[in-house]
Design an enzyme around this catalytic site. Structure first.
Site, PDB file in Angstrom:
ATOM      1  N   LYS A 122      -7.843   7.586 -19.448  1.00  0.00           N
ATOM      2  CA  LYS A 122      -8.037   8.143 -20.781  1.00  0.00           C
ATOM      3  C   LYS A 122      -6.733   8.021 -21.583  1.00  0.00           C
ATOM      4  O   LYS A 122      -6.297   6.919 -21.837  1.00  0.00           O
ATOM      5  CB  LYS A 122      -8.525   9.586 -20.653  1.00  0.00           C
ATOM      6  CG  LYS A 122      -9.625   9.782 -19.581  1.00  0.00           C
ATOM      7  CD  LYS A 122     -10.914   9.051 -19.856  1.00  0.00           C
ATOM      8  CE  LYS A 122     -11.853   8.979 -18.657  1.00  0.00           C
ATOM      9  NZ  LYS A 122     -12.116  10.215 -17.943  1.00  0.00           N
ATOM     10  N   TYR A 150     -15.257  18.256 -15.440  1.00  0.00           N
ATOM     11  CA  TYR A 150     -15.708  16.867 -15.505  1.00  0.00           C
ATOM     12  C   TYR A 150     -16.855  16.636 -14.499  1.00  0.00           C
ATOM     13  O   TYR A 150     -16.774  17.108 -13.353  1.00  0.00           O
ATOM     14  CB  TYR A 150     -14.517  15.946 -15.193  1.00  0.00           C
ATOM     15  CG  TYR A 150     -14.865  14.493 -15.171  1.00  0.00           C
ATOM     16  CD1 TYR A 150     -15.181  13.824 -16.348  1.00  0.00           C
ATOM     17  CD2 TYR A 150     -14.903  13.787 -13.980  1.00  0.00           C
ATOM     18  CE1 TYR A 150     -15.527  12.485 -16.325  1.00  0.00           C
ATOM     19  CE2 TYR A 150     -15.235  12.443 -13.950  1.00  0.00           C
ATOM     20  CZ  TYR A 150     -15.545  11.798 -15.124  1.00  0.00           C
ATOM     21  OH  TYR A 150     -15.880  10.476 -15.100  1.00  0.00           O
ATOM     22  N   ASP A 205      -6.394  19.938 -14.348  1.00  0.00           N
ATOM     23  CA  ASP A 205      -6.754  18.602 -14.834  1.00  0.00           C
ATOM     24  C   ASP A 205      -6.363  18.549 -16.315  1.00  0.00           C
ATOM     25  O   ASP A 205      -6.998  19.174 -17.154  1.00  0.00           O
ATOM     26  CB  ASP A 205      -8.258  18.371 -14.640  1.00  0.00           C
ATOM     27  CG  ASP A 205      -8.684  16.959 -15.052  1.00  0.00           C
ATOM     28  OD1 ASP A 205      -7.971  16.323 -15.869  1.00  0.00           O
ATOM     29  OD2 ASP A 205      -9.740  16.489 -14.571  1.00  0.00           O
ATOM     30  N   ARG A 262       0.840  -1.206   0.000  1.00  0.00           N
ATOM     31  CA  ARG A 262       0.000   0.000   0.000  1.00  0.00           C
ATOM     32  C   ARG A 262       0.874   1.255   0.000  1.00  0.00           C
ATOM     33  O   ARG A 262       0.582   2.241  -0.669  1.00  0.00           O
ATOM     34  CB  ARG A 262      -0.970   0.037   1.199  1.00  0.00           C
ATOM     35  CG  ARG A 262      -1.657   1.390   1.325  1.00  0.00           C
ATOM     36  CD  ARG A 262      -2.921   1.419   2.192  1.00  0.00           C
ATOM     37  NE  ARG A 262      -2.883   0.537   3.335  1.00  0.00           N
ATOM     38  CZ  ARG A 262      -2.194   0.786   4.456  1.00  0.00           C
ATOM     39  NH1 ARG A 262      -1.501   1.901   4.609  1.00  0.00           N
ATOM     40  NH2 ARG A 262      -2.204  -0.088   5.439  1.00  0.00           N
TER      41      ARG A 262
HETATM   42  C1  LIG Z   1     -12.613  10.629 -16.673  1.00  0.00           C
HETATM   43  C2  LIG Z   1     -12.186  11.926 -16.107  1.00  0.00           C
HETATM   44  C3  LIG Z   1     -11.977  12.092 -14.725  1.00  0.00           C
HETATM   45  C4  LIG Z   1     -12.257  10.985 -13.729  1.00  0.00           C
HETATM   46  O1  LIG Z   1     -11.392   9.911 -13.897  1.00  0.00           O
HETATM   47  P1  LIG Z   1     -11.774   8.379 -13.543  1.00  0.00           P
HETATM   48  O2  LIG Z   1     -10.505   7.662 -13.865  1.00  0.00           O
HETATM   49  O3  LIG Z   1     -12.940   7.998 -14.389  1.00  0.00           O
HETATM   50  O4  LIG Z   1     -12.123   8.347 -12.085  1.00  0.00           O
HETATM   51  C5  LIG Z   1     -11.531  13.329 -14.281  1.00  0.00           C
HETATM   52  N1  LIG Z   1     -11.317  14.355 -15.132  1.00  0.00           N
HETATM   53  C6  LIG Z   1     -11.521  14.232 -16.460  1.00  0.00           C
HETATM   54  C7  LIG Z   1     -11.281  15.404 -17.348  1.00  0.00           C
HETATM   55  C8  LIG Z   1     -11.957  13.020 -16.993  1.00  0.00           C
HETATM   56  O5  LIG Z   1     -12.181  12.924 -18.302  1.00  0.00           O
END
Ligand SMILES: *Cc1c(COP(=O)(O)O)cnc(C)c1O
Length: 402
Positions: A209, A107, A184, A55
């Site tokens: 992504k 998001y 982000d 962890r």
């Molecule tokens: C998908 C996404 C998230 C969240 O990520 P997860 O891996 O699905 O928890 C946060 N910010 C953006 C811009 C995203 O496209």
């Protein structure tokens, strides 16, 4: 070969070699997956190597983190179980009763966390349409963090990160109080943009992504150059336990090694697709940062590698909600599904899918109409993608014109 974060090597070289040492015991070129949860010690509190318990840290996670740090021009990176867990960790690090200023169309899961979870430790959020213009007026004495997402989702408006960083820097000089800038960077990936070099304190990604890029891992990562913040995040992660598995870390690291090839291909196709859409009579408005007509194209040229627009496009289609539905059900290569950033092309209708939870009035104020279609361009052949869109648009015209 070990590659530290050095500008001496190009992005592709770092993507492949950073955090990817040859295994000294076997000579393996590709790291083994280290599933052991615990690591032997020679005397109490004297581990044989650098690991104790998985962890706290794990070889696969460490290697992935080193690779991301290198690609984001960061000293440190921390990988987490999802992008959402990354957001939660950053917000959890704030003092009780802090105030956040966030870009308007962030998001959906981030919006949900800011409005429905962060308040449990007294954190409140103000959402503003355009951070570069509306930030200063919204700063309160307890404002501790600014959350910036660029391009925004799904309307792909672009925010000038350097400008926002500059506003926060002047604020700090005037008042002596530091406000963290968190970006982000999921939609662009480290290949197109490196927010830390533009003045951000922390960059976060949904690794799910582009970084993993193969739609088979849910994971997140954050990166920073601030040692104090890094220590605090590391402490919190160990305390909360929001970690990715060794296998997911290994897969995401494998995916990352082709990030530059995938993102360049997706962005090159997306540019051509956006230009095709602009001239099509069944398309009303195209949102794509790579188009010269984009509202903030000058920022794109300054802020994005080679002015690349990324792999995401959204556009309004004729025929309203029906038009959007017919289009997204008629594509053969683009799969109708949520998510983005993978090798395969996807298409979706935000109003009833990813953004279905937002009230219509609010949604439409942000440009998310019932006829808006969002496209994640994959790395199939460009010509096949354009032909697929063309035949689906023809179906829309045939069904909505009578
Ligand atoms: C998908 C996404 C998230 C969240 O990520 P997860 O891996 O699905 O928890 C946060 N910010 C953006 C811009 C995203 O496209």
């Amino acid at each position: 070969m070990t590659i530290e974060n050095t500008p001496k090597f190009g992005f592709g070289t770092r993507a492949i070699h950073a955090g990817a040492p040859i295994d000294p015991s076997t000579g393996a070129v590709i790291e083994a997956i280290s599933l052991s949860t615990t690591f032997a010690q020679s005397e109490p509190s004297k581990p044989l190597g650098i690991y104790e318990y998985s962890r706290s840290s794990n070889p696969n996670r460490d290697n992935f983190e080193q690779a991301v740090a290198s690609l984001e021009s960061a000293k440190y990176a921390i990988a987490l179980g999802s992008g959402s867990a990354t957001t939660a960790l950053v917000i959890q690090s704030l003092p009780i009763n802090s105030h956040i200023i966030s870009g308007g169309d962030v998001y959906g899961g981030t919006y949900r966390y800011f409005t429905k979870v962060a308040n449990t430790h007294g954190v409140s959020a103000t959402f503003v349409g355009n951070l570069a213009d509306d930030l200063e007026a919204n700063i309160k004495p307890n404002t501790k963090l600014v959350w910036l997402e660029t391009p925004s989702n799904p309307t792909l408006s672009v925010t000038d990160i350097a400008k926002v960083a500059q506003i926060l820097k002047s604020h700090e000089e005037k008042t002596g109080s530091k406000i963290l800038l968190v970006v982000d960077n999921t939609f662009l990936s480290p290949y197109i943009s490196n927010p830390l070099t533009l003045g951000a304190d922390v960059v976060v990604h949904s690794v799910t992504k582009y970084i993993n890029g193969h739609s088979d891992v849910v994971m997140g990562v954050l990166a920073t150059n601030n040692s104090e913040l890094h220590e605090q995040f590391r402490f919190l992660q160990n305390a909360i336990g929001s970690i990715p598995s060794p296998f997911d870390s290994w897969l995401a690291h494998r995916g990352l090694k082709t990030l530059h090839l995938r993102v360049r291909q997706a962005a090159t196709s997306a540019q051509k697709i956006a230009e095709f859409l602009v001239q099509h009579p069944a398309v009303q408005k195209v949102n794509y940062p790579g188009l010269k007509s984009h509202l903030n194209h000058d920022v794109v040229v300054r802020q994005h590698r080679d002015g690349l627009g990324g792999g995401m496009i959204s556009f309004r289609i004729v025929g309203g909600a029906k038009g959007a539905s017919v289009f997204t059900s008629s594509t053969k290569i683009f799969t109708l599904a949520e998510s983005l950033g993978g090798i395969e092309s996807l298409v979706e209708v935000p109003a009833v899918m990813t953004h279905g939870g937002i009230p219509k009035v609010e949604r439409e104020a942000n440009g998310v109409y019932d006829d808006l279609v969002r496209v994640s361009v994959g790395i199939e052949d460009t010509e096949d993608l354009i032909n697929d869109i063309q035949q689906a648009l023809e179906k829309v015209v045939a069904t909505t014109s009578n």
